[in-house]
Design a protein around this motif. Structure first.
Motif, PDB file in Angstrom:
ATOM      1  N   GLY A 115       8.182  -7.119   0.308  1.00  0.00           N
ATOM      2  CA  GLY A 115       7.921  -8.188   1.225  1.00  0.00           C
ATOM      3  C   GLY A 115       6.272  -8.503   1.655  1.00  0.00           C
ATOM      4  O   GLY A 115       6.031  -9.461   2.382  1.00  0.00           O
ATOM      5  N   ASP A 116       5.550  -7.684   1.249  1.00  0.00           N
ATOM      6  CA  ASP A 116       3.932  -7.675   1.679  1.00  0.00           C
ATOM      7  C   ASP A 116       3.147  -7.348   0.659  1.00  0.00           C
ATOM      8  O   ASP A 116       2.304  -6.465   0.605  1.00  0.00           O
ATOM      9  N   ILE A 117       3.260  -7.549  -0.773  1.00  0.00           N
ATOM     10  CA  ILE A 117       2.519  -6.974  -1.898  1.00  0.00           C
ATOM     11  C   ILE A 117       1.078  -7.668  -1.984  1.00  0.00           C
ATOM     12  O   ILE A 117       1.220  -9.086  -2.102  1.00  0.00           O
ATOM     13  N   LYS A 118       0.472  -6.986  -1.582  1.00  0.00           N
ATOM     14  CA  LYS A 118      -1.037  -7.514  -1.748  1.00  0.00           C
ATOM     15  C   LYS A 118      -1.926  -6.448  -2.268  1.00  0.00           C
ATOM     16  O   LYS A 118      -1.791  -5.172  -2.267  1.00  0.00           O
ATOM     17  N   THR A 119      -3.209  -6.624  -2.664  1.00  0.00           N
ATOM     18  CA  THR A 119      -4.115  -5.497  -3.263  1.00  0.00           C
ATOM     19  C   THR A 119      -4.406  -4.330  -2.080  1.00  0.00           C
ATOM     20  O   THR A 119      -4.846  -3.524  -2.239  1.00  0.00           O
ATOM     21  N   GLU A 120      -4.642  -4.916  -0.808  1.00  0.00           N
ATOM     22  CA  GLU A 120      -4.507  -3.840   0.323  1.00  0.00           C
ATOM     23  C   GLU A 120      -3.619  -2.842   0.265  1.00  0.00           C
ATOM     24  O   GLU A 120      -3.742  -1.711   0.933  1.00  0.00           O
ATOM     25  N   ASN A 121      -2.240  -3.305   0.022  1.00  0.00           N
ATOM     26  CA  ASN A 121      -1.083  -2.571  -0.163  1.00  0.00           C
ATOM     27  C   ASN A 121      -0.733  -1.757  -1.394  1.00  0.00           C
ATOM     28  O   ASN A 121       0.459  -1.473  -1.452  1.00  0.00           O
ATOM     29  N   VAL A 122      -1.712  -1.782  -2.406  1.00  0.00           N
ATOM     30  CA  VAL A 122      -1.713  -1.184  -3.466  1.00  0.00           C
ATOM     31  C   VAL A 122      -2.738   0.165  -3.500  1.00  0.00           C
ATOM     32  O   VAL A 122      -3.822  -0.203  -2.966  1.00  0.00           O
ATOM     33  N   LEU A 123      -2.050   1.477  -3.604  1.00  0.00           N
ATOM     34  CA  LEU A 123      -3.033   2.598  -3.702  1.00  0.00           C
ATOM     35  C   LEU A 123      -3.257   3.178  -5.009  1.00  0.00           C
ATOM     36  O   LEU A 123      -2.434   3.016  -5.858  1.00  0.00           O
ATOM     37  N   VAL A 124      -4.374   3.484  -5.188  1.00  0.00           N
ATOM     38  CA  VAL A 124      -4.930   4.026  -6.507  1.00  0.00           C
ATOM     39  C   VAL A 124      -5.488   5.384  -6.290  1.00  0.00           C
ATOM     40  O   VAL A 124      -6.538   5.455  -5.785  1.00  0.00           O
ATOM     41  N   THR A 125      -5.154   6.430  -7.163  1.00  0.00           N
ATOM     42  CA  THR A 125      -5.769   7.485  -6.949  1.00  0.00           C
ATOM     43  C   THR A 125      -6.984   7.576  -7.997  1.00  0.00           C
ATOM     44  O   THR A 125      -7.291   6.839  -8.754  1.00  0.00           O
ATOM     45  N   SER A 126      -7.588   8.769  -7.994  1.00  0.00           N
ATOM     46  CA  SER A 126      -8.781   8.963  -8.793  1.00  0.00           C
ATOM     47  C   SER A 126      -8.409   9.084 -10.185  1.00  0.00           C
ATOM     48  O   SER A 126      -9.462   8.778 -11.060  1.00  0.00           O
ATOM     49  N   TRP A 127      -7.326   9.461 -10.826  1.00  0.00           N
ATOM     50  CA  TRP A 127      -6.912   9.274 -11.954  1.00  0.00           C
ATOM     51  C   TRP A 127      -6.098   8.168 -12.350  1.00  0.00           C
ATOM     52  O   TRP A 127      -5.126   8.161 -13.094  1.00  0.00           O
ATOM     53  N   CYS A 128      -6.267   7.124 -11.756  1.00  0.00           N
ATOM     54  CA  CYS A 128      -5.497   5.808 -11.940  1.00  0.00           C
ATOM     55  C   CYS A 128      -4.094   5.544 -11.850  1.00  0.00           C
ATOM     56  O   CYS A 128      -3.535   4.934 -12.765  1.00  0.00           O
ATOM     57  N   TRP A 129      -3.365   6.455 -11.051  1.00  0.00           N
ATOM     58  CA  TRP A 129      -2.152   6.359 -10.564  1.00  0.00           C
ATOM     59  C   TRP A 129      -1.916   5.231  -9.620  1.00  0.00           C
ATOM     60  O   TRP A 129      -2.552   5.424  -8.598  1.00  0.00           O
ATOM     61  N   ALA A 130      -1.044   4.296  -9.741  1.00  0.00           N
ATOM     62  CA  ALA A 130      -0.882   3.117  -8.848  1.00  0.00           C
ATOM     63  C   ALA A 130       0.449   3.310  -8.233  1.00  0.00           C
ATOM     64  O   ALA A 130       1.310   3.687  -8.600  1.00  0.00           O
ATOM     65  N   LEU A 131       0.185   2.930  -6.923  1.00  0.00           N
ATOM     66  CA  LEU A 131       1.560   3.214  -5.783  1.00  0.00           C
ATOM     67  C   LEU A 131       1.631   1.910  -5.088  1.00  0.00           C
ATOM     68  O   LEU A 131       0.955   1.498  -4.427  1.00  0.00           O
ATOM     69  N   LEU A 132       2.794   1.459  -4.868  1.00  0.00           N
ATOM     70  CA  LEU A 132       3.093   0.171  -3.871  1.00  0.00           C
ATOM     71  C   LEU A 132       3.447   0.844  -2.620  1.00  0.00           C
ATOM     72  O   LEU A 132       4.227   1.833  -2.585  1.00  0.00           O
ATOM     73  N   ALA A 133       2.682   0.648  -1.520  1.00  0.00           N
ATOM     74  CA  ALA A 133       2.637   1.051  -0.348  1.00  0.00           C
ATOM     75  C   ALA A 133       2.913   0.351   0.802  1.00  0.00           C
ATOM     76  O   ALA A 133       2.989  -1.118   0.699  1.00  0.00           O
ATOM     77  N   ASP A 134       3.324   0.646   1.785  1.00  0.00           N
ATOM     78  CA  ASP A 134       3.355  -0.145   3.144  1.00  0.00           C
ATOM     79  C   ASP A 134       4.480  -1.255   2.811  1.00  0.00           C
ATOM     80  O   ASP A 134       4.197  -2.428   3.388  1.00  0.00           O
ATOM     81  N   PHE A 135       5.755  -0.810   2.564  1.00  0.00           N
ATOM     82  CA  PHE A 135       6.741  -1.770   2.392  1.00  0.00           C
ATOM     83  C   PHE A 135       6.903  -2.418   3.909  1.00  0.00           C
ATOM     84  O   PHE A 135       7.131  -1.691   4.924  1.00  0.00           O
ATOM     85  N   ALA A 136       7.125  -3.852   3.932  1.00  0.00           N
ATOM     86  CA  ALA A 136       6.989  -4.587   5.077  1.00  0.00           C
ATOM     87  C   ALA A 136       8.439  -5.111   5.420  1.00  0.00           C
ATOM     88  O   ALA A 136       8.485  -6.297   5.828  1.00  0.00           O
ATOM     89  N   SER A 137       9.459  -4.344   5.438  1.00  0.00           N
ATOM     90  CA  SER A 137      10.830  -5.076   5.812  1.00  0.00           C
ATOM     91  C   SER A 137      10.779  -5.548   7.131  1.00  0.00           C
ATOM     92  O   SER A 137      12.056  -6.155   7.731  1.00  0.00           O
ATOM     93  N   PHE A 138       9.683  -5.017   8.111  1.00  0.00           N
ATOM     94  CA  PHE A 138      10.034  -5.478   9.349  1.00  0.00           C
ATOM     95  C   PHE A 138       9.299  -6.638   9.776  1.00  0.00           C
ATOM     96  O   PHE A 138       9.269  -7.156  10.842  1.00  0.00           O
ATOM     97  N   LYS A 139       8.720  -7.161   8.640  1.00  0.00           N
ATOM     98  CA  LYS A 139       8.017  -8.703   9.061  1.00  0.00           C
ATOM     99  C   LYS A 139       8.932  -9.659   8.629  1.00  0.00           C
ATOM    100  O   LYS A 139       9.696  -9.487   7.849  1.00  0.00           O
ATOM    101  N   PRO A 140       8.742 -10.720   9.211  1.00  0.00           N
ATOM    102  CA  PRO A 140       9.450 -11.964   9.039  1.00  0.00           C
ATOM    103  C   PRO A 140       9.589 -12.608   7.582  1.00  0.00           C
ATOM    104  O   PRO A 140       8.610 -12.333   7.071  1.00  0.00           O
ATOM    105  N   THR A 141      10.820 -13.030   7.299  1.00  0.00           N
ATOM    106  CA  THR A 141      10.886 -13.667   5.882  1.00  0.00           C
ATOM    107  C   THR A 141      10.095 -14.858   5.690  1.00  0.00           C
ATOM    108  O   THR A 141       9.625 -15.239   4.873  1.00  0.00           O
ATOM    109  N   PHE A 142      10.498 -15.609   6.792  1.00  0.00           N
ATOM    110  CA  PHE A 142      10.226 -17.232   6.567  1.00  0.00           C
ATOM    111  C   PHE A 142       9.284 -17.610   7.791  1.00  0.00           C
ATOM    112  O   PHE A 142       9.490 -16.746   8.902  1.00  0.00           O
TER     113      PHE A 142
END
Length: 281
Positions: A115-142
């Motif tokens: 619901g809100d994928i953007k670079t601020e909501n992608v986490l990256v570790t020091s060994w380059c492991w990437a995580l989608l975070a802050d899933f935004a089901s509570f935000k409006p769809t439209f």
């Protein structure tokens, strides 16, 4: 404090496991029930426990005054990592993009949309492991296309004015009411709810991959996305900043205006295997 906006306040704290991020939502109206949103967040958290490239919230705390959601703290978001030395190599960018598509494919298979994928909501570790975070089901769809304040309130908390929200999530209050009424919870609310779709996430992730491979050149601002929605904005110049033609084709495919033409995350991994992504991934 990590970030403050009218919608949420984000702080760094510590618990028995170490550093955590706490997002605080102050209840402005006690007559509104937040139960369904809290239940939805907890359901998503339980589903995401087996997904390696996604991170849900560890806890949801509901009080009379506020709702707090807690997740593990990571030092860097993708937005910060893109501009931090040593800069990401081409292979590292490929690896991060592959992980995000894999994580999104796993989440979608479990019936979870971000619901809100953007670079601020992608986490990256020091060994380059990437995580989608802050899933935004509570935000409006439209959201109404004629109210930029609505977009800024929910989706531009960092104030960058970039936009990764799928164009089909914006509606014209004068002409689109009947078109999307069937999927709305309430036709009288300005900020309308409905079902998030995987295609919406695919568009947003395409914008993230474009920003990753163009060294922080966002594909759209809010105004540009609305023009793109009307067929009045050409993204060719921005896409040409991506040197690899296969990555460029992947992004172009993911951000197509017609959501029915966007392949699923799993299909994108298969279609661009050996092209945008090495066989070894």
């Amino acid at each position: 404090s990590l970030q403050s906006s009218r919608f949420v306040k984000v702080i760094r704290a510590r618990n028995e496991r170490g550093a955590v991020v706490v997002k605080l939502f102050v209840k402005q109206d006690n007559t509104v029930s937040y139960t369904k949103y809290i239940r939805r967040i907890r359901d998503i958290n339980s589903r995401l426990k087996g997904v390696h490239n996604a991170q849900g919230f560890e806890r949801v705390i509901d009080t009379d005054r506020l709702v707090a959601v807690v997740r593990q703290y990571h030092f860097s978001s993708l937005y910060d990592r893109i501009s931090t030395r040593p800069f990401l190599s081409y292979v590292e960018k490929q690896w991060i993009s592959f992980q995000l598509l894999a994580g999104l494919a796993d989440a979608h298979a479990l019936g979870v949309c971000h619901g809100d994928i953007k670079t601020e909501n992608v986490l990256v570790t020091s060994w380059c492991w990437a995580l989608l975070a802050d899933f935004a089901s509570f935000k409006p769809t439209f959201l109404p296309q004629d109210n930029p304040a609505a977009f800024a309130f929910f989706f531009d908390t960092s104030g960058r004015r970039t936009c990764c929200v799928a164009p089909e999530r914006f509606y014209n209050p004068q002409t689109d009411k009947q078109t999307i009424a069937a999927v709305l919870v309430s036709e009288t609310d300005e900020f309308r709810e409905g079902d998030l779709t995987p295609a919406m996430d695919i568009f947003s992730l395409g914008c993230v991959i474009a920003e990753l491979f163009t060294e922080s050149h966002a594909l759209f601002s809010f105004a540009q996305l609305l023009a793109y929605r009307k067929g009045e904005y050409d993204i060719t110049d921005t896409l040409n900043r991506i040197r690899d033609p296969e990555v460029r084709n992947l992004v172009a495919h993911m951000v197509q205006l017609d959501p029915t033409k966007r392949s699923s995350a799993r299909a994108c991994l298969k279609l661009w295997r050996g092209k945008a992504f090495p066989e070894q991934f």
